[in-house]
Structures are given as structure tokens and as C-alpha cells.
Design a protein around this motif. Structure first.
Motif, PDB file in Angstrom:
ATOM      1  N   ILE A  78       0.869  -1.174   0.000  1.00 16.33           N
ATOM      2  CA  ILE A  78       0.000   0.000   0.000  1.00 16.33           C
ATOM      3  C   ILE A  78       0.908   1.227   0.000  1.00 16.33           C
ATOM      4  O   ILE A  78       1.658   1.464   0.949  1.00 16.33           O
ATOM      5  CB  ILE A  78      -0.938   0.000   1.215  1.00 16.33           C
ATOM      6  CG1 ILE A  78      -1.873  -1.216   1.151  1.00 16.33           C
ATOM      7  CG2 ILE A  78      -1.741   1.298   1.273  1.00 16.33           C
ATOM      8  CD1 ILE A  78      -2.735  -1.402   2.378  1.00 16.33           C
ATOM      9  N   ALA A  79       0.849   1.992  -1.111  1.00 13.72           N
ATOM     10  CA  ALA A  79       1.752   3.128  -1.289  1.00 13.72           C
ATOM     11  C   ALA A  79       1.162   4.421  -0.754  1.00 13.72           C
ATOM     12  O   ALA A  79       1.900   5.303  -0.292  1.00 13.72           O
ATOM     13  CB  ALA A  79       2.097   3.292  -2.766  1.00 13.72           C
ATOM     14  N   ALA A  80      -0.169   4.535  -0.813  1.00 12.12           N
ATOM     15  CA  ALA A  80      -0.802   5.774  -0.358  1.00 12.12           C
ATOM     16  C   ALA A  80      -2.284   5.526  -0.130  1.00 12.12           C
ATOM     17  O   ALA A  80      -2.893   4.655  -0.765  1.00 12.12           O
ATOM     18  CB  ALA A  80      -0.612   6.894  -1.386  1.00 12.12           C
ATOM     19  N   ILE A  81      -2.862   6.313   0.776  1.00 15.04           N
ATOM     20  CA  ILE A  81      -4.307   6.312   1.016  1.00 15.04           C
ATOM     21  C   ILE A  81      -4.750   7.765   0.993  1.00 15.04           C
ATOM     22  O   ILE A  81      -4.173   8.607   1.689  1.00 15.04           O
ATOM     23  CB  ILE A  81      -4.645   5.662   2.372  1.00 15.04           C
ATOM     24  CG1 ILE A  81      -4.215   4.194   2.391  1.00 15.04           C
ATOM     25  CG2 ILE A  81      -6.154   5.761   2.652  1.00 15.04           C
ATOM     26  CD1 ILE A  81      -4.412   3.502   3.736  1.00 15.04           C
ATOM     27  N   GLY A  82      -5.726   8.046   0.156  1.00 17.48           N
ATOM     28  CA  GLY A  82      -6.182   9.430   0.018  1.00 17.48           C
ATOM     29  C   GLY A  82      -7.123   9.565  -1.149  1.00 17.48           C
ATOM     30  O   GLY A  82      -8.082   8.795  -1.268  1.00 17.48           O
ATOM     31  N   SER A  83      -6.842  10.525  -2.061  1.00 20.59           N
ATOM     32  CA  SER A  83      -7.686  10.718  -3.237  1.00 20.59           C
ATOM     33  C   SER A  83      -6.894  11.439  -4.310  1.00 20.59           C
ATOM     34  O   SER A  83      -5.818  11.998  -4.046  1.00 20.59           O
ATOM     35  CB  SER A  83      -8.945  11.520  -2.876  1.00 20.59           C
ATOM     36  OG  SER A  83      -8.588  12.806  -2.393  1.00 20.59           O
ATOM     37  N   GLY A  84      -7.411  11.417  -5.523  1.00 19.24           N
ATOM     38  CA  GLY A  84      -6.800  12.138  -6.623  1.00 19.24           C
ATOM     39  C   GLY A  84      -5.512  11.541  -7.137  1.00 19.24           C
ATOM     40  O   GLY A  84      -4.678  12.255  -7.707  1.00 19.24           O
ATOM     41  N   PHE A  85      -5.321  10.227  -6.982  1.00 18.49           N
ATOM     42  CA  PHE A  85      -4.086   9.616  -7.466  1.00 18.49           C
ATOM     43  C   PHE A  85      -4.083   9.555  -8.995  1.00 18.49           C
ATOM     44  O   PHE A  85      -5.114   9.245  -9.608  1.00 18.49           O
ATOM     45  CB  PHE A  85      -3.935   8.201  -6.907  1.00 18.49           C
ATOM     46  CG  PHE A  85      -3.918   8.145  -5.404  1.00 18.49           C
ATOM     47  CD1 PHE A  85      -2.993   8.880  -4.679  1.00 18.49           C
ATOM     48  CD2 PHE A  85      -4.819   7.359  -4.701  1.00 18.49           C
ATOM     49  CE1 PHE A  85      -2.962   8.835  -3.292  1.00 18.49           C
ATOM     50  CE2 PHE A  85      -4.801   7.298  -3.320  1.00 18.49           C
ATOM     51  CZ  PHE A  85      -3.871   8.048  -2.616  1.00 18.49           C
ATOM     52  N   PRO A  86      -2.948   9.820  -9.640  1.00 21.44           N
ATOM     53  CA  PRO A  86      -2.858   9.680 -11.107  1.00 21.44           C
ATOM     54  C   PRO A  86      -3.144   8.240 -11.524  1.00 21.44           C
ATOM     55  O   PRO A  86      -2.594   7.299 -10.939  1.00 21.44           O
ATOM     56  CB  PRO A  86      -1.408  10.065 -11.411  1.00 21.44           C
ATOM     57  CG  PRO A  86      -0.929  10.815 -10.217  1.00 21.44           C
ATOM     58  CD  PRO A  86      -1.682  10.277  -9.044  1.00 21.44           C
ATOM     59  N   GLU A  87      -4.018   8.087 -12.516  1.00 18.92           N
ATOM     60  CA  GLU A  87      -4.446   6.751 -12.901  1.00 18.92           C
ATOM     61  C   GLU A  87      -3.700   6.189 -14.103  1.00 18.92           C
ATOM     62  O   GLU A  87      -3.881   5.022 -14.453  1.00 18.92           O
ATOM     63  CB  GLU A  87      -5.954   6.760 -13.175  1.00 18.92           C
ATOM     64  CG  GLU A  87      -6.776   7.116 -11.935  1.00 18.92           C
ATOM     65  CD  GLU A  87      -8.280   7.115 -12.207  1.00 18.92           C
ATOM     66  OE1 GLU A  87      -8.676   6.806 -13.359  1.00 18.92           O
ATOM     67  OE2 GLU A  87      -9.053   7.418 -11.272  1.00 18.92           O
ATOM     68  N   ILE A  88      -2.880   6.991 -14.728  1.00 16.82           N
ATOM     69  CA  ILE A  88      -2.177   6.552 -15.928  1.00 16.82           C
ATOM     70  C   ILE A  88      -1.260   5.370 -15.590  1.00 16.82           C
ATOM     71  O   ILE A  88      -0.434   5.438 -14.671  1.00 16.82           O
ATOM     72  CB  ILE A  88      -1.342   7.699 -16.535  1.00 16.82           C
ATOM     73  CG1 ILE A  88      -2.264   8.833 -16.992  1.00 16.82           C
ATOM     74  CG2 ILE A  88      -0.507   7.194 -17.705  1.00 16.82           C
ATOM     75  CD1 ILE A  88      -1.525  10.050 -17.472  1.00 16.82           C
ATOM     76  N   GLY A  89      -1.439   4.264 -16.326  1.00 15.39           N
ATOM     77  CA  GLY A  89      -0.613   3.081 -16.139  1.00 15.39           C
ATOM     78  C   GLY A  89      -1.043   2.165 -15.017  1.00 15.39           C
ATOM     79  O   GLY A  89      -0.434   1.109 -14.804  1.00 15.39           O
ATOM     80  N   ALA A  90      -2.075   2.564 -14.283  1.00 12.06           N
ATOM     81  CA  ALA A  90      -2.533   1.749 -13.156  1.00 12.06           C
ATOM     82  C   ALA A  90      -3.819   1.013 -13.510  1.00 12.06           C
ATOM     83  O   ALA A  90      -4.641   1.503 -14.301  1.00 12.06           O
ATOM     84  CB  ALA A  90      -2.776   2.629 -11.935  1.00 12.06           C
ATOM     85  N   GLU A  91      -3.992  -0.152 -12.931  1.00 19.05           N
ATOM     86  CA  GLU A  91      -5.300  -0.805 -12.972  1.00 19.05           C
ATOM     87  C   GLU A  91      -6.200  -0.079 -11.981  1.00 19.05           C
ATOM     88  O   GLU A  91      -5.810   0.124 -10.825  1.00 19.05           O
ATOM     89  CB  GLU A  91      -5.180  -2.279 -12.583  1.00 19.05           C
ATOM     90  CG  GLU A  91      -6.517  -3.003 -12.546  1.00 19.05           C
ATOM     91  CD  GLU A  91      -6.425  -4.411 -11.968  1.00 19.05           C
ATOM     92  OE1 GLU A  91      -7.482  -5.038 -11.787  1.00 19.05           O
ATOM     93  OE2 GLU A  91      -5.291  -4.864 -11.697  1.00 19.05           O
ATOM     94  N   VAL A  92      -7.378   0.323 -12.432  1.00 21.48           N
ATOM     95  CA  VAL A  92      -8.280   1.086 -11.581  1.00 21.48           C
ATOM     96  C   VAL A  92      -9.525   0.257 -11.297  1.00 21.48           C
ATOM     97  O   VAL A  92     -10.175  -0.250 -12.221  1.00 21.48           O
ATOM     98  CB  VAL A  92      -8.670   2.429 -12.229  1.00 21.48           C
ATOM     99  CG1 VAL A  92      -9.635   3.191 -11.323  1.00 21.48           C
ATOM    100  CG2 VAL A  92      -7.419   3.265 -12.497  1.00 21.48           C
ATOM    101  N   VAL A  93      -9.845   0.116 -10.018  1.00 20.08           N
ATOM    102  CA  VAL A  93     -11.037  -0.621  -9.592  1.00 20.08           C
ATOM    103  C   VAL A  93     -11.965   0.358  -8.885  1.00 20.08           C
ATOM    104  O   VAL A  93     -11.568   0.983  -7.896  1.00 20.08           O
ATOM    105  CB  VAL A  93     -10.669  -1.776  -8.644  1.00 20.08           C
ATOM    106  CG1 VAL A  93     -11.933  -2.477  -8.140  1.00 20.08           C
ATOM    107  CG2 VAL A  93      -9.753  -2.771  -9.331  1.00 20.08           C
ATOM    108  N   ASP A  94     -13.164   0.495  -9.412  1.00 22.38           N
ATOM    109  CA  ASP A  94     -14.151   1.386  -8.799  1.00 22.38           C
ATOM    110  C   ASP A  94     -14.927   0.601  -7.744  1.00 22.38           C
ATOM    111  O   ASP A  94     -15.648  -0.341  -8.066  1.00 22.38           O
ATOM    112  CB  ASP A  94     -15.099   1.936  -9.859  1.00 22.38           C
ATOM    113  CG  ASP A  94     -16.017   3.043  -9.320  1.00 22.38           C
ATOM    114  OD1 ASP A  94     -16.072   3.229  -8.084  1.00 22.38           O
ATOM    115  OD2 ASP A  94     -16.673   3.717 -10.130  1.00 22.38           O
TER     116      ASP A  94
END
Length: 455
Positions: free
Chosen positions: A28-44
Motif C-alpha cells: 500500500i503506497a498511499a491512502i487518500g484521493s486524486g491519485f494519477p491513474e495513468i498506467g494503473a489498474e483502476v477498480v471502482d
């Protein structure tokens, strides 16, 4: 970032809040909001709860017992774990006369490494001190991440039992090296006395499994063990607590400041001894057996007020044809039931129904086992820890059947039980291993968890 889980409600053992989780390199690298999504798998995870993976601190996979081997291998057992939101399992290698602790553990580790679908750790069962040489190995075992040892006060004929003096030696040595002793507490002599009488009288159904090991048989051993632990000021973790009287003794010692820890299992919270009167009663045979309503009520009370520390499964299933060996003689029924895939869903369903809070479910099934057994990278959604994450849909009803489980057994005591809310995704160190009904992980993904010694 490799993975971002967004819009969910994070649930810890102490709080619940809206936030996103970012994962990098399995942590777990960070907990918060507004993380850049480029290159990441995003789960809503909108509308979902985001939980730390569960730790099942009590399983018996591929365990020789009762003339056979438990039905789940390390592959099938950990596959099932993943599909129930369990991301770390503890298994119980059994040291035998002439064998060392590290030798026993390494043998099991060799079996587990290529098959494990989730992370794993070991408690080592001690059955023989080998003239004291085993005690000399405790320090090395702890250095290698084995910080808990188990004793049986039963199974004398199977040569698994230790006597009281041996138990005390083990508890004292464990305390000295920063480990803890786990204990299966029942009185073997009372069990043998009851069994002898019932067999003479031709009373051989599964009901007499319960009557041969009723509440007082477990309670006597619980109370004796607690008394010994208190007297020598040593930590003690009582596994699969099932009876009211023994529970009360352990809780009283805990309240007096003694290092007494208590585990119970879902089968004791859901069923009563009446199951042994059923046509399929032999399928519920486990030890200690499921007890009466008064004991179940006491267990739930302790769950709610916080005096039970963990819920684990004692997962040790056998095939129905093996259970049938005891159709005419309860002493021939292999002892054990399934539960590894049902642990977290069952406790979370209890939370969803208002019996306990979701925070308490996380505490019992994740954060407490991690703390008690030194799993420093597990048990919470915290920056820097392993990204063992479960996404839970509180609105998904799920009815358990052997057909939708992921083990290798052919029946389950949980057949037909409907749970309110169910996990839909499980991640082990950021790797998706379960996705809405399907296992999508791979054998060999699981890693050995080297634990820290107790302070």
C-alpha cells in the motif's frame, strides 16, 4: 502506481472512512484521493467496503489424521481461502518423535511453496520433546519466523498428546524466546471413560461423539491450562474455544491481566449440538464438538464485548465417504469440518445483520491475528503494509453450496446457509486472486510469512 481502488469505504478495526488506496510493488503506497491513474489498474469500489484480507490462524491442510488425509491440499485449501477473502493462512505442521522443529517446518514448506495461492505461516505442533532437545531448538525456530507452538491435551492414543509437565516446559520455553503456546484443551481420560461406556451400551451414533466430550470435559482442561499459565506467568492461546465454563475461566484470567488469548470458530457460533442428532450428524463431527445453546450464547456475548480475540476455522475437511466410516461407530469418524472459505463472509454477514460492527469483524479476523502472531506486514490497510485487500459488496446475498465453493471436499456443513453481503474481489500483495465467484490467482503466488517474536 500499479493498482488504484477508488470510491470505496475503507474499514479498519477502529474506523470506517471514504478514501482511495494506491498500490505499488505489492505494498500500500498511499491512502487518500486524486491519485494519477495513468498506467494503473483502476477498480471502482463505489458502494463497496474495502477491507484488509483475513488471516485464518487455524487450518489443517493435507493433514494425516484418522486413517486418512484431510481433503484439502495446500493448493485447494489456499485457493478456497482466496475466494473467501482470506489472504494469509496458518497451518499446523506436526513434529513427531525423532524429528526437529525446523526439519518438520521445512518439510511442510516444501509442500506449500509450489501450491500456495495466498500467503502462509506455520504454528508447529510439539508432540515429543526428544529428551529435551526440542526445547533447545525453540530459539532457532523463532529466529526463522516460527513464533508459536501448539500442544494437544488430547489424542493420547494417536501419540499427539502432551502431559501437564511437558506443557509447562513448553510454555516456559516459549515465553523465554518470545513465542506463544497454542493449546487444544480437552480431558482425554474423561473422553476415554465416556467412550468405553457408550460402546458397551451400543450407543454409537454421532450424538455420542458430543456426549463423550461434553462441556465439562473441555471446561476441565481449559481451566487447568489457564491455572497453569497463570501460575507460571506464561502466555497461552486457547484454540477453538467452544464451552461456556472454560470461556469464563479464560476471560476471568484475561481480566486479571494475564496473557490469555481466546480463539473460537464459526461452527460454534452457528450450530448447536443438536446437529449430531441429524441424519448427517457425522459430517459435523469435530473436536471439540459443537456444544449446546448456552455455550453458543456465551461465545456470542464474548464476541460482542471483546473478550474473544480471534475467530479462525480449524479447517480440516474430510470426504463424505470417509465420514461414513463412522455410520455405526462414532469413534471411526475423522474429526474435522470445512470453513476456510466461509470464515470472513460469515463474520462480515454477522456485521451486516447488526450482530457486531464491521470494525469488530476486521479485528477478529485480521488485525488481532496479525498482532498476536507477529505478522507485521498484515492485518490492516496501512501505508507500507502488504496490499492484502478484500472488496466486499454489502448488498450481495450468497447461498453457500458445495457447488460454489473452491475446495476439494464433496460436502460442506454450511450447505444452504445464506449470507447477507459477500466478497467480490480479493488481492494478495496487490495481485487479484478472486473475482466475483472465480478464482483467478495461481499456485505458487503465496509466500511464507516470517513472523516477529513477541515482546
Amino acid at each position: 502506481m500499479d493498482l488504484i481502488i477508488k470510491n470505496g469505504t475503507i474499514v479498519t478495526s477502529t474506523e470506517s472512512y471514504m478514501a482511495d488506496i494506491a498500490v505499488k510493488d505489492g505494498k500500500i503506497a498511499a491512502i487518500g484521493s486524486g491519485f494519477p491513474e495513468i498506467g494503473a489498474e483502476v477498480v471502482d469500489a463505489k458502494g463497496m467496503l474495502v477491507l484488509p484480507g483475513a488471516i485464518d490462524a487455524h487450518t489443517h491442510l493435507a493433514m494425516p489424521f484418522g486413517g486418512t488425509i484431510s481433503a484439502d491440499s495446500y493448493l485447494s485449501g489456499t485457493r478456497a481461502a482466496a475466494c473467501g477473502g482470506v489472504t494469509t493462512v496458518f497451518d499446523y505442521p506436526m513434529q513427531r518423535k525423532g524429528k526437529g522443529i525446523l526439519e518438520t517446518v521445512e518439510e511442510r514448506k516444501g509442500m506449500c511453496d509450489p501450491e500456495a495461492c495466498v500467503d502462509y505461516a506455520f504454528h508447529c505442533i510439539i508432540t515429543d520433546l526428544n529428551d529435551g532437545t526440542i526445547l533447545d531448538e525453540f530459539e532457532a525456530a523463532v529466529d526463522n519466523g516460527i513464533t508459536s507452538f501448539k500442544c494437544f491435551l488430547v489424542y493420547k492414543k494417536e501419540r499427539m498428546m502432551v502431559d501437564d509437565a511437558t506443557l509447562v516446559k513448553i510454555m516456559l520455553k516459549a515465553k523465554e524466546v518470545g513465542a506463544i503456546t497454542n493449546l487444544h484443551a480437552e480431558n482425554p481420560d474423561l473422553i476415554d471413560l465416556n467412550i468405553e461406556q457408550f460402546l458397551k451400551e451400543g450407543k454409537t451414533s454421532a450424538w455420542y461423539h458430543y456426549l463423550s466430550r461434553p462441556e465439562y470435559v473441555e471446561a476441565e482442561a481449559d481451566k487447568r491450562a489457564v491455572h497453569l499459565a497463570k501460575s507460571i506467568n506464561a502466555p497461552l492461546y486457547i484454540v477453538h474455544m467452544a464451552d461456556k465454563e472454560g470461556l469464563e475461566a479464560a476471560v476471568a484470567a484475561k481480566m486479571d491481566g494475564h496473557d490469555i488469548l481466546i480463539e473460537t470458530c464459526p461452527q460454534y457460533l452457528e450450530f448447536t449440538s443438536d446437529v449430531y442428532k441429524r441424519e448427517d450428524g457425522r459430517n459435523f463431527v469435530c473436536s471439540p464438538p459443537i456444544k449446546g445453546q448456552e455455550s453458543q450464547d456465551a461465545l456470542w456475548k464474548a464476541i460482542k464485548v471483546g473478550t474473544i480475540d480471534t475467530v479462525a476455522t480449524d479447517h480440516c475437511p474430510f470426504q463424505s465417504y470417509e465420514k461414513d466410516w463412522g455410520k455405526e461407530d462414532f469413534t471411526k469418524i475423522p474429526n474435522g469440518c470445512a470453513g476456510i472459505e466461509n470464515l470472513y463472509p460469515y463474520m462480515l454477514s454477522a456485521a451486516n445483520e447488526g450482530k457486531i460492527s464491521f470494525n469488530r469483524a476486521v479485528e477478529l479476523c485480521s488485525s488481532n491475528p496479525a498482532k498476536i502472531f507477529g505478522c507485521t506486514q498484515k492485518g490492516s490497510l496501512t501505508v507500507g503494509k502488504d496490499a492484502d485487500i478484500v472488496i466486499y459488496d454489502p448488498n450481495k446475498d450468497f447461498t453457500i453450496s458445495v457447488d460454489n465453493m473452491h475446495s476439494d471436499y464433496d460436502h460442506t456443513i454450511w450447505e444452504g446457509k445464506t449470507l447477507h453481503g459477500y466478497p467480490i474481489k480479493t488481492f494478495v500483495r496487490g495481485n487479484l486472486v478472486y473475482d466475483n465467484g472465480d478464482f483467478v490467482g495461481k499456485p505458487g503466488l503465496g509466500q511464507f510469512v516470517k513472523r516477529e517474536r513477541r515482546k
